[in-house]
Motif scaffolding. Structure first.
Motif, short mmCIF file in Angstrom:
data_model
loop_
_atom_site.label_atom_id
_atom_site.label_comp_id
_atom_site.label_asym_id
_atom_site.label_seq_id
_atom_site.Cartn_x
_atom_site.Cartn_y
_atom_site.Cartn_z
N ALA A 254 -52.66 43.01 -43.43
CA ALA A 254 -52.29 43.80 -44.60
C ALA A 254 -51.80 42.90 -45.74
O ALA A 254 -52.13 43.10 -46.90
N TYR A 258 -53.64 42.79 -49.41
CA TYR A 258 -52.99 43.30 -50.61
C TYR A 258 -52.30 42.22 -51.46
O TYR A 258 -51.89 42.48 -52.57
N ALA A 264 -48.47 45.52 -50.20
CA ALA A 264 -48.84 46.00 -48.87
C ALA A 264 -48.01 47.21 -48.46
O ALA A 264 -48.52 48.19 -47.94
N LEU A 268 -49.47 51.07 -47.88
CA LEU A 268 -49.54 51.59 -46.50
C LEU A 268 -48.46 52.61 -46.17
O LEU A 268 -48.54 53.28 -45.13
N LYS A 269 -47.46 52.74 -47.02
CA LYS A 269 -46.39 53.69 -46.72
C LYS A 269 -46.89 55.12 -46.82
O LYS A 269 -47.57 55.46 -47.76
#
Length: 269
Positions: A254, A258, A264, A268-269
């Motif tokens: 990740a 990113y 990142a 991804l959150k």
């Protein structure tokens, strides 16, 4: 102007050459313990500088340091850490030293004595009223620094002076004086010691708190640091593991995808 030149005051110790090594070191350490207390007393001034700098920074302004000798080198050191630590371009916090880059390693004779040179150096960066200028001089009398501060004020630029002589020309000539009284040096007049250390602490406080204020830190992490070596990639990967609960390999992928910890986590959150 009448003020006490504390940086030139005689040391509290004498006959240094007759001391054994342990006594020399113990005495230096005893003096060093006074530094943090002296810096604590100027936190209100540092706070004012940070808040006013943050306002300008968020509008695209920059922070400039000017100094000569040790003071100039400390400004350059602080400025040089901003891109790798916080991922900002190198021209947002800029350190300039009397005599130019060659003076970082070797003293340049009389470089600090020209009061007009600092403004010439600053004009190469097109400094303007959106920016902030911090002059650093233990003595508070360095012509290079005083001239730069005076010229900056004439052009509507916010100025601050970090000095170890309260009431000195740099203190009285700056919008926000930061006067750190660390007392006489262990070795009389050797301002690379307590004075220099106090300046380093103050600059650490200025830029660290500034970077927090403008959103370059999340929680207590350097989420915008440059991933310029294996250690920093590993650190960034571990930050993502802690924040998102991913396994180490997934976090590493990740981070690579990113480009930064912050990107990142947001993606991804």
């Amino acid at each position: 102007m009448d003020y006490t030149k504390i940086t030139e005051s005689p040391s509290n110790y004498d006959n240094l050459e007759q001391m054994d090594t342990h006594t020399i070191l113990e005495s230096i350490n005893k003096e060093d313990q006074k530094i943090a207390e002296a810096v604590a007393k100027v936190i209100p001034q540092i706070s004012k500088l940070v808040d006013m700098t943050a306002e300008r920074f968020l509008k695209g302004g920059r922070l400039f340091y000017i100094g000569a000798g040790t003071s100039g080198r400390l400004g350059i050191l602080d400025a040089s850490e901003i891109p790798p630590t916080y991922g900002l371009p190198h021209d947002r916090v800029v350190g300039l030293i009397a005599g130019g880059d060659v003076a970082i390693r070797k003293s340049v004779e009389h470089a600090e004595d020209d009061p007009k040179q600092a403004w010439k150096d600053l004009m190469k960066y097109n400094i303007d009223s959106n920016d902030v200028l911090v002059g650093i001089a233990a003595s508070g009398t360095t012509p290079y620094v005083l001239g730069g501060i005076a010229d900056a004020k004439e052009n509507g630029i916010l100025t601050s002076g970090v000095t170890n002589n309260p009431g000195s020309p740099l203190a009285t000539g700056s919008d926000i004086p930061i006067e750190i009284n660390v007392g006489p040096e262990f070795l009389t007049g050797s301002t690379r010691m307590k004075s220099g250390t106090s300046q380093k602490l103050a600059l650490n406080m200025i830029t660290t708190s500034l970077m927090i204020k403008i959103g370059r830190v999340k929680g207590n992490k350097m989420v915008n640091m440059q991933l310029s070596n294996t250690k920093l990639v590993d650190r960034g990967t571990r930050y993502i593991v802690e924040e998102l609960g991913l396994d180490y390999d997934a976090a590493g992928k990740a981070l690579k995808k990113y480009g930064s910890v912050k990107n990142a986590i947001e993606a991804l959150k």
